[in-house]
Scaffold this motif. Structure first.
Motif, PDB file in Angstrom:
ATOM      1  N   PRO A 187       1.440  81.811 -39.707  1.00 52.64           N
ATOM      2  CA  PRO A 187       0.496  81.038 -38.884  1.00 52.64           C
ATOM      3  C   PRO A 187       0.847  79.770 -38.693  1.00 52.64           C
ATOM      4  CG  PRO A 187      -0.689  82.181 -40.420  1.00 52.64           C
ATOM      5  CD  PRO A 187       0.509  82.355 -41.098  1.00 52.64           C
ATOM      6  N   ASN A 188       1.915  79.136 -39.108  1.00 60.07           N
ATOM      7  CA  ASN A 188       2.560  77.889 -38.408  1.00 60.07           C
ATOM      8  C   ASN A 188       3.264  78.167 -37.168  1.00 60.07           C
ATOM      9  OD1 ASN A 188       4.600  79.585 -39.892  1.00 60.07           O
ATOM     10  ND2 ASN A 188       5.908  77.683 -39.799  1.00 60.07           N
ATOM     11  N   THR A 189       3.339  79.283 -36.628  1.00 57.69           N
ATOM     12  CA  THR A 189       4.011  79.690 -35.518  1.00 57.69           C
ATOM     13  C   THR A 189       3.057  79.058 -34.480  1.00 57.69           C
ATOM     14  OG1 THR A 189       5.036  81.654 -36.201  1.00 57.69           O
ATOM     15  CG2 THR A 189       4.841  81.302 -33.854  1.00 57.69           C
ATOM     16  N   ARG A 190       3.499  78.346 -33.500  1.00 59.99           N
ATOM     17  CA  ARG A 190       2.966  77.772 -32.456  1.00 59.99           C
ATOM     18  C   ARG A 190       1.836  78.819 -31.507  1.00 59.99           C
ATOM     19  NH1 ARG A 190       7.237  73.711 -30.969  1.00 59.99           N
ATOM     20  NH2 ARG A 190       7.263  72.091 -32.698  1.00 59.99           N
ATOM     21  N   GLU A 191       0.935  78.456 -30.762  1.00 59.29           N
ATOM     22  CA  GLU A 191       0.626  79.486 -29.981  1.00 59.29           C
ATOM     23  C   GLU A 191       1.670  80.002 -28.936  1.00 59.29           C
ATOM     24  OE1 GLU A 191      -2.699  81.126 -29.609  1.00 59.29           O
ATOM     25  OE2 GLU A 191      -3.482  80.149 -31.459  1.00 59.29           O
ATOM     26  N   PRO A 192       1.542  80.952 -28.336  1.00 64.75           N
ATOM     27  CA  PRO A 192       2.561  81.685 -27.397  1.00 64.75           C
ATOM     28  C   PRO A 192       2.810  80.561 -26.054  1.00 64.75           C
ATOM     29  CG  PRO A 192       1.244  83.497 -28.275  1.00 64.75           C
ATOM     30  CD  PRO A 192       0.471  82.026 -28.797  1.00 64.75           C
ATOM     31  N   HIS A 193       1.730  80.125 -25.685  1.00 64.87           N
ATOM     32  CA  HIS A 193       2.125  79.390 -24.447  1.00 64.87           C
ATOM     33  C   HIS A 193       2.669  78.054 -24.776  1.00 64.87           C
ATOM     34  CE1 HIS A 193      -1.907  77.832 -25.872  1.00 64.87           C
ATOM     35  NE2 HIS A 193      -1.455  76.785 -24.992  1.00 64.87           N
ATOM     36  N   LEU A 194       2.702  77.561 -25.831  1.00 60.45           N
ATOM     37  CA  LEU A 194       3.297  76.453 -26.427  1.00 60.45           C
ATOM     38  C   LEU A 194       4.826  76.735 -27.065  1.00 60.45           C
ATOM     39  CD1 LEU A 194       0.366  74.863 -28.447  1.00 60.45           C
ATOM     40  CD2 LEU A 194       1.019  74.423 -26.145  1.00 60.45           C
ATOM     41  N   LEU A 195       4.878  78.058 -27.287  1.00 60.94           N
ATOM     42  CA  LEU A 195       6.426  78.379 -27.808  1.00 60.94           C
ATOM     43  C   LEU A 195       7.143  78.485 -26.506  1.00 60.94           C
ATOM     44  CD1 LEU A 195       5.800  81.261 -30.272  1.00 60.94           C
ATOM     45  CD2 LEU A 195       6.843  79.020 -30.858  1.00 60.94           C
ATOM     46  N   ALA A 196       6.815  79.219 -25.511  1.00 63.63           N
ATOM     47  CA  ALA A 196       7.565  79.228 -24.372  1.00 63.63           C
ATOM     48  C   ALA A 196       6.607  79.015 -22.946  1.00 63.63           C
ATOM     49  CB  ALA A 196       7.901  80.717 -24.176  1.00 63.63           C
ATOM     50  N   ARG A 207      20.268  84.424 -25.605  1.00 58.48           N
ATOM     51  CA  ARG A 207      20.973  85.677 -25.527  1.00 58.48           C
ATOM     52  C   ARG A 207      20.066  86.701 -26.187  1.00 58.48           C
ATOM     53  NH1 ARG A 207      25.988  86.095 -24.698  1.00 58.48           N
ATOM     54  NH2 ARG A 207      25.516  88.367 -24.632  1.00 58.48           N
ATOM     55  N   LEU A 208      19.399  86.469 -27.460  1.00 65.15           N
ATOM     56  CA  LEU A 208      18.531  87.307 -28.090  1.00 65.15           C
ATOM     57  C   LEU A 208      17.452  86.732 -28.834  1.00 65.15           C
ATOM     58  CD1 LEU A 208      18.018  90.269 -29.150  1.00 65.15           C
ATOM     59  CD2 LEU A 208      19.397  89.776 -31.399  1.00 65.15           C
ATOM     60  N   LEU A 209      16.367  87.219 -28.718  1.00 62.88           N
ATOM     61  CA  LEU A 209      15.055  86.603 -29.434  1.00 62.88           C
ATOM     62  C   LEU A 209      14.601  88.189 -30.150  1.00 62.88           C
ATOM     63  CD1 LEU A 209      12.638  84.928 -30.247  1.00 62.88           C
ATOM     64  CD2 LEU A 209      11.745  85.303 -27.928  1.00 62.88           C
ATOM     65  N   TRP A 210      14.483  87.840 -31.333  1.00 63.23           N
ATOM     66  CA  TRP A 210      14.066  88.967 -32.212  1.00 63.23           C
ATOM     67  C   TRP A 210      12.833  88.787 -33.071  1.00 63.23           C
ATOM     68  CZ3 TRP A 210      16.031  93.802 -33.888  1.00 63.23           C
ATOM     69  CH2 TRP A 210      15.136  94.331 -35.212  1.00 63.23           C
ATOM     70  N   ILE A 211      11.848  89.643 -32.986  1.00 60.62           N
ATOM     71  CA  ILE A 211      10.677  89.597 -33.660  1.00 60.62           C
ATOM     72  C   ILE A 211      10.376  90.900 -34.303  1.00 60.62           C
ATOM     73  CG2 ILE A 211       8.194  89.110 -33.747  1.00 60.62           C
ATOM     74  CD1 ILE A 211       8.655  87.371 -31.149  1.00 60.62           C
ATOM     75  N   SER A 212      10.026  91.023 -35.651  1.00 61.95           N
ATOM     76  CA  SER A 212       9.665  92.028 -36.476  1.00 61.95           C
ATOM     77  C   SER A 212       8.659  91.787 -37.436  1.00 61.95           C
ATOM     78  CB  SER A 212      11.025  92.578 -37.121  1.00 61.95           C
ATOM     79  OG  SER A 212      11.511  91.627 -38.135  1.00 61.95           O
ATOM     80  N   ARG A 225       0.435  88.463 -31.015  1.00 63.73           N
ATOM     81  CA  ARG A 225       0.161  87.823 -29.827  1.00 63.73           C
ATOM     82  C   ARG A 225       1.318  87.015 -29.355  1.00 63.73           C
ATOM     83  NH1 ARG A 225      -2.170  82.488 -33.463  1.00 63.73           N
ATOM     84  NH2 ARG A 225      -0.091  81.312 -33.799  1.00 63.73           N
ATOM     85  N   THR A 226       2.475  86.860 -30.229  1.00 61.53           N
ATOM     86  CA  THR A 226       3.505  86.233 -29.430  1.00 61.53           C
ATOM     87  C   THR A 226       4.369  87.346 -28.694  1.00 61.53           C
ATOM     88  OG1 THR A 226       3.779  84.967 -31.558  1.00 61.53           O
ATOM     89  CG2 THR A 226       5.700  85.089 -30.043  1.00 61.53           C
ATOM     90  N   HIS A 227       4.409  88.710 -29.278  1.00 62.68           N
ATOM     91  CA  HIS A 227       4.951  89.772 -28.387  1.00 62.68           C
ATOM     92  C   HIS A 227       4.557  89.900 -27.243  1.00 62.68           C
ATOM     93  CE1 HIS A 227       6.134  93.655 -27.412  1.00 62.68           C
ATOM     94  NE2 HIS A 227       5.142  94.342 -27.707  1.00 62.68           N
ATOM     95  N   ALA A 228       2.964  89.970 -27.301  1.00 62.01           N
ATOM     96  CA  ALA A 228       2.296  90.324 -26.083  1.00 62.01           C
ATOM     97  C   ALA A 228       2.436  89.231 -24.906  1.00 62.01           C
ATOM     98  CB  ALA A 228       0.481  90.533 -26.402  1.00 62.01           C
ATOM     99  N   TYR A 229       2.423  87.895 -25.483  1.00 63.63           N
ATOM    100  CA  TYR A 229       2.804  86.763 -24.289  1.00 63.63           C
ATOM    101  C   TYR A 229       4.196  86.901 -23.669  1.00 63.63           C
ATOM    102  CZ  TYR A 229       3.499  82.078 -22.370  1.00 63.63           C
ATOM    103  OH  TYR A 229       3.835  81.093 -21.725  1.00 63.63           O
ATOM    104  N   LEU A 230       4.952  87.285 -24.621  1.00 60.36           N
ATOM    105  CA  LEU A 230       6.409  87.323 -24.102  1.00 60.36           C
ATOM    106  C   LEU A 230       6.571  88.386 -23.269  1.00 60.36           C
ATOM    107  CD1 LEU A 230       8.443  86.662 -27.615  1.00 60.36           C
ATOM    108  CD2 LEU A 230       8.172  85.100 -25.470  1.00 60.36           C
ATOM    109  N   ALA A 231       5.933  89.660 -23.416  1.00 55.97           N
ATOM    110  CA  ALA A 231       5.996  90.771 -22.691  1.00 55.97           C
ATOM    111  C   ALA A 231       5.307  90.283 -21.418  1.00 55.97           C
ATOM    112  CB  ALA A 231       5.554  91.985 -23.227  1.00 55.97           C
ATOM    113  N   GLU A 232       4.203  89.868 -21.368  1.00 54.20           N
ATOM    114  CA  GLU A 232       3.371  89.683 -20.167  1.00 54.20           C
ATOM    115  C   GLU A 232       4.146  88.745 -19.272  1.00 54.20           C
ATOM    116  OE1 GLU A 232      -0.060  86.676 -19.685  1.00 54.20           O
ATOM    117  OE2 GLU A 232      -0.894  88.519 -20.355  1.00 54.20           O
ATOM    118  N   GLN A 233       4.845  87.634 -19.700  1.00 54.41           N
ATOM    119  CA  GLN A 233       5.682  86.806 -18.816  1.00 54.41           C
ATOM    120  C   GLN A 233       6.947  87.097 -18.781  1.00 54.41           C
ATOM    121  OE1 GLN A 233       4.285  83.798 -17.922  1.00 54.41           O
ATOM    122  NE2 GLN A 233       2.568  84.429 -18.870  1.00 54.41           N
ATOM    123  N   GLY A 234       7.540  88.364 -19.113  1.00 55.01           N
ATOM    124  CA  GLY A 234       8.902  89.090 -18.616  1.00 55.01           C
ATOM    125  C   GLY A 234       9.806  88.442 -19.351  1.00 55.01           C
ATOM    126  N   VAL A 235       9.756  87.730 -20.756  1.00 54.55           N
ATOM    127  CA  VAL A 235      11.017  87.373 -21.606  1.00 54.55           C
ATOM    128  C   VAL A 235      11.464  88.285 -22.385  1.00 54.55           C
ATOM    129  CG1 VAL A 235      11.167  85.538 -23.334  1.00 54.55           C
ATOM    130  CG2 VAL A 235       9.656  85.040 -21.585  1.00 54.55           C
TER     131      VAL A 235
END
Length: 263
Positions: A187-196, A207-212, A225-235
């Motif tokens: 949970p120290n991970t920033r909210e997705p809109h602040l990450l990207a 070149r590569l962003l990996w999340i598992s 939440r991070t995956h959902a935001y990245l997918a929604e934003q086309g990252v």
């Protein structure tokens, strides 16, 4: 973004024995190093893996691999068999020879994992690590090892608390890291809109962003939440939801999958 994003079967689990020592293969070296840190006002330690056949006449990429809130620079070595995973990948011709640095992500004078791990000063120390990384550790590694010094040959990844650090630091500084990985980010991970906040820039530079994450992990909502935001934003990114909890089988698999895809 890495071409493996386009390949079928990239989610296949590692082969049996991927994390067990083999006989009759060349091995890398892993050792503790010390470096001065003005950030904390003292000498700090990190572990450094050099690949089989390491030579000063060759330049290597560097992966900085971070630990969790209850660990230190030796956590991966003690529990994750990173040198064995990397040696086996190297023997199978699946790994570009690289140096892997295991820092202590708790940037304070007493950086041991003891007492109240969630005390404010310890949590602040994890945030302070960004300064230690950029001002002290990376310059030390680049001065003492034969490495490339550009972003295309520098990666940042971690597990749990370190996964959050990797996302926070790596996505904020794509000019420094082209490869970023998070295994069960905490949970120290920033909210997705602040990450990207600039998704197009993130997509262009990484070149590569990996999340598992394990499907039984109580902290999985951070990855979701991070995956959902990245997918929604086309990252473009690789997202692996795998059987498991907040534990080492998931994190070791993350290292195996990420390491063979970078540089």
């Amino acid at each position: 973004m890495d071409k493996d994003n386009q390949e079928l079967g990239w989610q296949a689990p590692p082969p049996e024995g991927y994390d067990r020592q083999r006989n009759n293969i060349n091995r890398g070296t892993i050792r503790i190093v010390e470096y001065p840190s003005q950030t904390v006002g003292g000498i700090r330690q990190a572990m450094v893996y050099t690949p089989p056949g390491y030579s000063a006449v060759q330049k290597y990429g560097v992966l900085y691999l971070l630990h969790g809130i209850g660990g230190d620079e030796q956590e991966w070595y003690a529990h994750g068999s990173p040198q064995t995973i990397l040696d086996n990948l190297h023997a199978d011709g699946l790994l570009k020879p690289m140096i892997v640095v295991f820092p202590n992500g708790r940037a304070m004078l007493n950086d041991r994992a003891e007492g109240d791990l969630f005390a404010p000063d310890k949590l602040q120390a994890f945030e302070r690590f960004e300064t230690d990384l950029f001002q002290e550790l990376i310059p030390f590694i680049e001065a003492h090892y034969s490495v490339h010094t550009d972003r295309m040959h520098r990666g940042l990844a971690g597990l749990s608390m370190g996964g959050g650090q990797a996302l926070n630091i790596g996505l904020s500084h794509p000019e420094r890291f082209a490869w970023v990985g998070a295994f069960s980010p905490a949970p120290n991970t920033r909210e997705p809109h602040l990450l990207a906040p600039e998704p197009l820039k993130t997509a262009e530079m990484l070149r590569l962003l990996w999340i598992s994450c394990g499907d039984q992990d109580s902290l999985k909502y951070v990855s979701d939440r991070t995956h959902a935001y990245l997918a929604e934003q086309g990252v473009p990114h690789l997202w692996l939801e795998e059987p498991g909890d907040h534990d080492w089988p998931v994190w070791k698999n993350g290292l195996y999958q990420l390491a063979k895809r970078i540089f």
